[in-house]
Write an enzyme that holds these catalytic residues in place. Structure first.
Site, short mmCIF file in Angstrom:
data_model
loop_
_atom_site.label_atom_id
_atom_site.label_comp_id
_atom_site.label_asym_id
_atom_site.label_seq_id
_atom_site.Cartn_x
_atom_site.Cartn_y
_atom_site.Cartn_z
N CYS A 84 0.83 -1.20 0.00
CA CYS A 84 0.00 0.00 0.00
C CYS A 84 0.87 1.26 0.00
O CYS A 84 1.71 1.43 0.88
CB CYS A 84 -0.91 0.01 1.22
SG CYS A 84 -1.94 1.50 1.34
N CYS A 92 -1.23 6.53 6.80
CA CYS A 92 -2.51 5.93 7.19
C CYS A 92 -2.34 4.99 8.38
O CYS A 92 -1.41 4.18 8.41
CB CYS A 92 -3.10 5.18 6.00
SG CYS A 92 -4.59 4.24 6.38
N CYS A 95 -3.84 0.07 8.77
CA CYS A 95 -3.17 -1.23 8.80
C CYS A 95 -1.93 -1.15 9.69
O CYS A 95 -1.29 -0.11 9.78
CB CYS A 95 -2.76 -1.66 7.40
SG CYS A 95 -4.16 -2.06 6.30
N CYS A 180 -8.20 2.23 -1.04
CA CYS A 180 -7.84 1.44 0.14
C CYS A 180 -7.73 -0.01 -0.31
O CYS A 180 -8.71 -0.61 -0.76
CB CYS A 180 -8.90 1.58 1.22
SG CYS A 180 -8.62 0.51 2.66
N GLN A 274 -20.23 -8.70 11.07
CA GLN A 274 -18.80 -8.94 10.88
C GLN A 274 -18.32 -8.31 9.57
O GLN A 274 -19.01 -8.36 8.55
CB GLN A 274 -18.52 -10.44 10.87
CG GLN A 274 -18.67 -11.10 12.23
CD GLN A 274 -17.54 -10.76 13.18
OE1 GLN A 274 -16.47 -10.33 12.77
NE2 GLN A 274 -17.79 -10.94 14.48
N GLU A 327 -29.75 -8.05 23.69
CA GLU A 327 -28.97 -7.07 22.94
C GLU A 327 -29.36 -5.67 23.40
O GLU A 327 -30.53 -5.38 23.64
CB GLU A 327 -29.25 -7.23 21.43
CG GLU A 327 -28.79 -6.10 20.54
CD GLU A 327 -27.28 -5.86 20.61
OE1 GLU A 327 -26.90 -4.67 20.63
OE2 GLU A 327 -26.51 -6.83 20.67
N CYS A 398 -13.11 -10.52 20.12
CA CYS A 398 -12.33 -9.74 19.16
C CYS A 398 -11.10 -9.13 19.81
O CYS A 398 -10.32 -8.45 19.13
CB CYS A 398 -13.19 -8.64 18.54
SG CYS A 398 -13.84 -7.45 19.73
#
Length: 445
Positions: A84, A92, A95, A180, A274, A327, A398
């Protein structure tokens, strides 16, 4: 009266140190030490490299300094040229590992999981039921130098000139981008980066995996007026209200349709799904293989979102079974009830898990799935879940640190991991998804 000679600590931003890089750490950086013993958290490097690190945050009194590797003196064999053009020091922040071979990225993530399990839960990989690997998503195993285009939801920030981009690491500064590389094809084909967005603070682009639905969510700058949205593909448009953060439909559908485990799910404005196109199916499969639901069983799906796991379990426990989902998001609850409306054995309640679950007066259940936010479930909720005596619990995480903390709480409450699996559902970043299956500790006869 304050001492006139007292002064603020001296900033070290901009200082450079030549260092040898140590192990990878949680958060997308590696640890190094200066000759004077200062701890550096360094991005854009790899363990074992000799580099020049330039400080980006910290002063003389800081416990540690943040830094970027601005010169590579001795490179690791696992280093590649970042594909990239927007990646690198001061660029950026989307990442973390563009400069690292894909297989090594997964090894790094495994190292971080192992370190967090040991430090926060006192577990070795073997004790956690984990083989130490991080599996790529189907189709993501690419040669070094190639980047999987996986991100189906991209939140672009907009700079003062109206250019779309991504924020720099730990900064509000926008790095304009014309493409991107990790954006899914359905996002890239909208052409958000090719247009200017006057009076906007942000543009989120969404490309559903289970349908051709495309959506942009616009966040105006204070007092900003919505532009006429003309993109390269048909798209629904929504707007974020700057006063309260609520999302309103401008034109088109107020939701996108996603698909997983043979069912279609409606995901409304701002709803969670997701981001990787394979993630929902990968995680449902891992959870169902771990829980092995049986006909007639009862189950809880906590932090259930739009009902992904509740729907999967309900299909498997049959008409004599029962599933309760909880939820906090009102809109997600509306979607979950719509998505599972054909399954009478499913009930969805709205509210925070730690408040709603005690009110249900449920005293036992066979199975539990929990997919908590990044901070984890916490000790109180874990103790309550263990008190219900489920035969198995599936914990979808996560964040490996939150998972490890909660595994320690589960251990105190009499539950241990039977298996743990890790999946690289966020290539090029430091993020990783884990599925832990827990069961009661067998008591000695």
């Amino acid at each position: 009266m304050q001492n006139a000679s007292a002064s603020s600590p001296v900033s070290l931003i901009g200082e450079e140190y030549e260092v040898t890089v140590g192990p990878v750490a949680h958060g997308g950086h590696c640890i190094a030490r200066t000759e004077g013993g200062r701890v550096l958290f360094v991005r854009h490097t790899l363990p074992g490299e000799r580099i020049v690190a330039k400080v980006t945050e910290g002063d003389e009194d800081s416990r540690f300094l943040r830094a970027d590797a601005v010169k590579i003196v001795e490179a690791s064999k696992d280093r590649v040229e970042a594909p990239c053009p927007f990646s690198g020091p001061g660029r950026c922040g989307g990442c973390d590992w563009q400069h690292v071979k894909p297989g090594t990225q997964r090894r790094f993530k495994g190292d971080v999981i192992a370190e967090q399990l040991q430090r926060l839960a006192g577990l070795t990989p073997e004790e956690a039921g984990w083989d130490g690997t991080v599996a790529p998503a189907p189709g993501d195993k690419l040669p070094a130098g190639e980047v999987p285009a996986w991100r189906t939801r991209v939140q672009y920030a907009v700079d003062a000139e109206g250019r779309a981009g991504l924020r720099r690491h730990r900064s509000h500064t926008v790095e304009p981008v014309d493409h991107c590389m990790i954006a899914a094809p359905g996002v890239s084909e909208l052409g958000v980066e090719k247009r200017t967005w006057p009076q906007m603070a942000g543009v989120e682009a969404i490309a559903a995996t289970g349908s051709g639905d495309r959506q942009v969510v616009l966040t105006p700058a204070p007092g900003g007026r919505l532009p006429l949205v003309e993109l390269d593909k048909p798209v629904s448009v929504l707007r974020v209200d700057e006063r309260d953060g609520s999302v309103h439909r401008v034109h088109g559908r107020a939701f996108v349709r996603e698909r997983a485990d043979g069912r279609t799910y409606r995901v409304g404005a701002g709803g969670f799904w997701q981001v990787h196109p394979q993630a929902a199916d990968v995680l449902v499969k891992a959870v169902m293989q771990g829980l092995m639901p049986r006909k007639g069983e009862t189950a809880l799906d906590l932090y259930c979102g739009v009902g992904l796991f509740a729907g999967a379990i309900a299909e498997r426990v049959g008409d004599q079974g029962a599933v309760l989902g909880i939820e906090s998001s009102k809109r997600a609850v509306e979607d979950a009830r719509h998505n599972l409306r054909d399954l009478d054995r499913v009930r969805i309640e709205q509210g925070k898990v730690d408040q709603v679950l005690p009110r249900t007066r449920i005293t036992s259940t066979d199975l539990i799935v929990l997919d908590p936010p990044r901070a984890g479930a916490g000790k109180q909720t874990v103790r309550h879940l263990a008190s219900l005596g489920p035969r198995r619990i599936a914990y979808v995480a996560c964040d490996p640190a939150a998972l490890a903390r909660d595994l320690a709480y589960f251990a105190e409450a009499g539950y241990r991991p039977r298996t743990l699996r890790a999946f690289d559902l966020f290539p090029m970043t430091h993020h990783v998804e884990c599925v832990a299956i827990l069961e009661p500790v067998k008591k000695d006869a």
